[in-house]
Design an enzyme around this catalytic site. Sequence first.
Site, PDB file in Angstrom:
ATOM      1  CG  ASN A  12      23.398  35.881  12.133  1.00  0.00           C
ATOM      2  OD1 ASN A  12      23.397  34.656  12.184  1.00  0.00           O
ATOM      3  ND2 ASN A  12      22.643  36.634  12.917  1.00  0.00           N
ATOM      4  CE  LYS A  14      19.315  37.078  11.105  1.00  0.00           C
ATOM      5  NZ  LYS A  14      18.341  38.090  11.439  1.00  0.00           N
ATOM      6  CG  HIS A  98      21.710  38.120  16.920  1.00  0.00           C
ATOM      7  ND1 HIS A  98      20.348  38.196  16.762  1.00  0.00           N
ATOM      8  CD2 HIS A  98      22.257  38.592  15.772  1.00  0.00           C
ATOM      9  CE1 HIS A  98      20.081  38.699  15.561  1.00  0.00           C
ATOM     10  NE2 HIS A  98      21.229  38.950  14.936  1.00  0.00           N
ATOM     11  CD  GLU A 100      17.230  37.249  14.711  1.00  0.00           C
ATOM     12  OE1 GLU A 100      17.960  36.272  14.464  1.00  0.00           O
ATOM     13  OE2 GLU A 100      16.928  38.110  13.862  1.00  0.00           O
ATOM     14  CD  GLU A 166      23.139  42.751  14.411  1.00  0.00           C
ATOM     15  OE1 GLU A 166      23.350  42.635  13.206  1.00  0.00           O
ATOM     16  OE2 GLU A 166      22.678  41.853  15.116  1.00  0.00           O
ATOM     17  N   GLY A 172      16.085  42.695   9.826  1.00  0.00           N
ATOM     18  CA  GLY A 172      15.116  41.952   9.028  1.00  0.00           C
ATOM     19  C   GLY A 172      13.899  42.757   8.607  1.00  0.00           C
ATOM     20  CB  SER A 212      17.698  46.345   6.809  1.00  0.00           C
ATOM     21  OG  SER A 212      16.655  45.668   7.473  1.00  0.00           O
TER      22      SER A 212
END
Length: 253
Positions: A12, A14, A98, A100, A166, A172, A212
Amino acid sequence: MNSTRQTVIAGNWKMHKLRREAQEFCRHLLANLEEKPAASVILYPSFPLLADVATALDDPRVSVGGQDIHPAASGAHTGDVSGPQLIDAGCSWVLCGHSERRADHCESDELVARKAEAALQHGLTPMICVGETAAQREAGQTFEVLDRQLAAVFSQDFGEFALAYEPVWAIGSGLSATPELAQEVHAFLRQRLSDLVGPEQATWVPILYGGSVKPENAAGLIVQPDIDGFLIGGASLDPDKFLAIIRQAAPAA
Ligand code: PEP
């Protein structure tokens, strides 16, 4: 375990990379990928890169997907992208829900469900992302949150999909879930999917871990019986790190 379960390694990107960087990545990836990788490989570039990346990766070893989809097929939705547009750009996959997007764009479970339905309707395979925040985990709500996220999307006769677990606290942050923690959640997710979509589909659906993942921790995670691959953010930006993770992916059978 079902021997047909597919191992999937997905990157991904992003909101990273310019067109030239994306082209270089694709050249490097194809030149160094095994002739028959043990995993299906997917890249999720941002929308402006999609057509270039799909053209550069015109190769059966790697698929391309969009990072989001609007539920409608077309219309007055400034800034959004539809299923037919993703197909036209060369996509076969799409991320739905996702964390985010759930956080930055206030996406509800119901909206994620409509996006997943739209993906299936237009011939894209949705990769549906679920996961709890640090606060939810600390409050002992992990399984309740995941249950709610799954129940909003899945029902009997759902089409082909992949699920990505996730944990938001692992994305991250450099703090990957331990293999044991991830396996515990993946086993729960597969059991709940069995109730929702039926035992047969739940047995073969790939459940990816994301948060991560890097070459240093991939091996311990991939050997877990219910971890069928990875959705990778940061480490997927570097083709050598991405390749190193792909090489550790053995078929999940
Ligand atoms: C992601 O955003 O899907 C992700 C897993 O990111 P990272 O690998 O950087 O934690």
